[in-house]
Design an enzyme around this catalytic site. Structure first.
Site, PDB file in Angstrom:
ATOM      1  N   ASN A  11      -1.345  82.929  78.252  1.00 46.71           N
ATOM      2  CA  ASN A  11      -2.170  82.744  77.254  1.00 46.71           C
ATOM      3  C   ASN A  11      -3.102  83.337  77.036  1.00 46.71           C
ATOM      4  O   ASN A  11      -4.412  82.943  77.356  1.00 46.71           O
ATOM      5  CB  ASN A  11      -2.038  81.156  77.993  1.00 46.71           C
ATOM      6  CG  ASN A  11      -2.236  80.106  77.007  1.00 46.71           C
ATOM      7  OD1 ASN A  11      -3.524  80.419  76.281  1.00 46.71           O
ATOM      8  ND2 ASN A  11      -1.711  78.818  76.780  1.00 46.71           N
ATOM      9  N   ASP A  68      -3.350  75.691  86.030  1.00 46.21           N
ATOM     10  CA  ASP A  68      -2.714  74.982  85.745  1.00 46.21           C
ATOM     11  C   ASP A  68      -2.970  73.901  85.405  1.00 46.21           C
ATOM     12  O   ASP A  68      -4.264  73.213  86.480  1.00 46.21           O
ATOM     13  CB  ASP A  68      -1.266  74.681  85.928  1.00 46.21           C
ATOM     14  CG  ASP A  68       0.257  74.629  85.553  1.00 46.21           C
ATOM     15  OD1 ASP A  68       0.305  75.306  85.647  1.00 46.21           O
ATOM     16  OD2 ASP A  68       0.381  72.940  86.315  1.00 46.21           O
TER      17      ASP A  68
END
Ligand code: IMP
Length: 198
Positions: A11, A68
């Site tokens: 990402n 996460d």
């Protein structure tokens, strides 16, 4: 002594922030060349972070940091939570990218679900895992705030245009990266883990 850390994320928004957060530590930050496409099958942030860190460690054999994260909205029973990145198509699945892009699609869905809700409190949460040869470390960071009525600002990524952090009259997307990193869930989780590593 850990001198190099592989950061297991593809990402780009996260990569930029993690690089900037880790700048103050004496470690070389590396990114993997390939996306191992680790399934985030679990309903736990910590387990997802662990699975990512372990998968990349097993290929690269370098101390590996994975995180996460997501947005938790109590008045939506905690959603989007671990489903934050694919909230827009949670019901029907499928791999197709929406025309407007994932971030916009997620934001539009969240704003639709928040219509008429009085309680607009929310928080970002990040779990970080550092997978080491002889063990590992994990940490959690949170950033509290509220969901705005409409998107504002161009910075950050994900839900930042509709998230107003506590103590600010701006959206997260209106903060500079340095300002965001000081208060963000990711900044807190990563600084904690680096502190433990020391
Ligand atoms: P994952 O950790 O790769 O599963 O993705 C986390 C998802 O949570 C992102 O795709 C965003 O939608 C959301 N998210 C996590 N951190 C942030 C943040 O700092 N700003 C905005 N959205 C975030």
């Amino acid at each position: 002594m850990v001198r190099r850390i592989l950061v297991a994320t593809t990402n780009l928004g996260k990569r930029r922030e993690i690089l900037s957060i880790l700048r103050e530590y004496e470690v070389e930050v590396l990114f993997p060349e390939e996306d191992l496409k680790v399934e985030e099958g679990s309903c736990s942030f910590l387990e997802n972070a662990y699975l990512k860190a372990k998968a990349y460690y097993e290929v690269y054999k370098i101390p590996t940091l994975a995180e996460d994260s997501g947005l938790v909205v109590p008045s939506l029973d905690g959603y989007p939570g671990v489903y934050s990145s694919r909230f827009y198509n949670l019901e029907w699945g499928g791999k197709e990218e929406p025309k407007e892009g994932k971030d916009k699609a997620n934001i539009n869905k969240l704003l639709r679900l928040m219509e008429g809700k009085q309680d607009r409190r929310a928080y970002y949460v990040a779990f970080a895992v550092l997978f080491l040869e002889d063990g590992g470390l994990w940490s959690e960071g949170r950033c509290y705030g509220t969901i705005l009525q409409e998107p504002v600002g161009e910075g950050g990524f994900g839900y930042d245009p509709i998230f107003q952090p506590e103590g600010f009259q701006k959206s997260m997307a209106q903060l500079s990266m340095e300002e965001k990193n000081l208060i963000s869930h990711r900044g807190k989780a990563l600084r904690r883990i680096m502190q433990m590593l020391k």
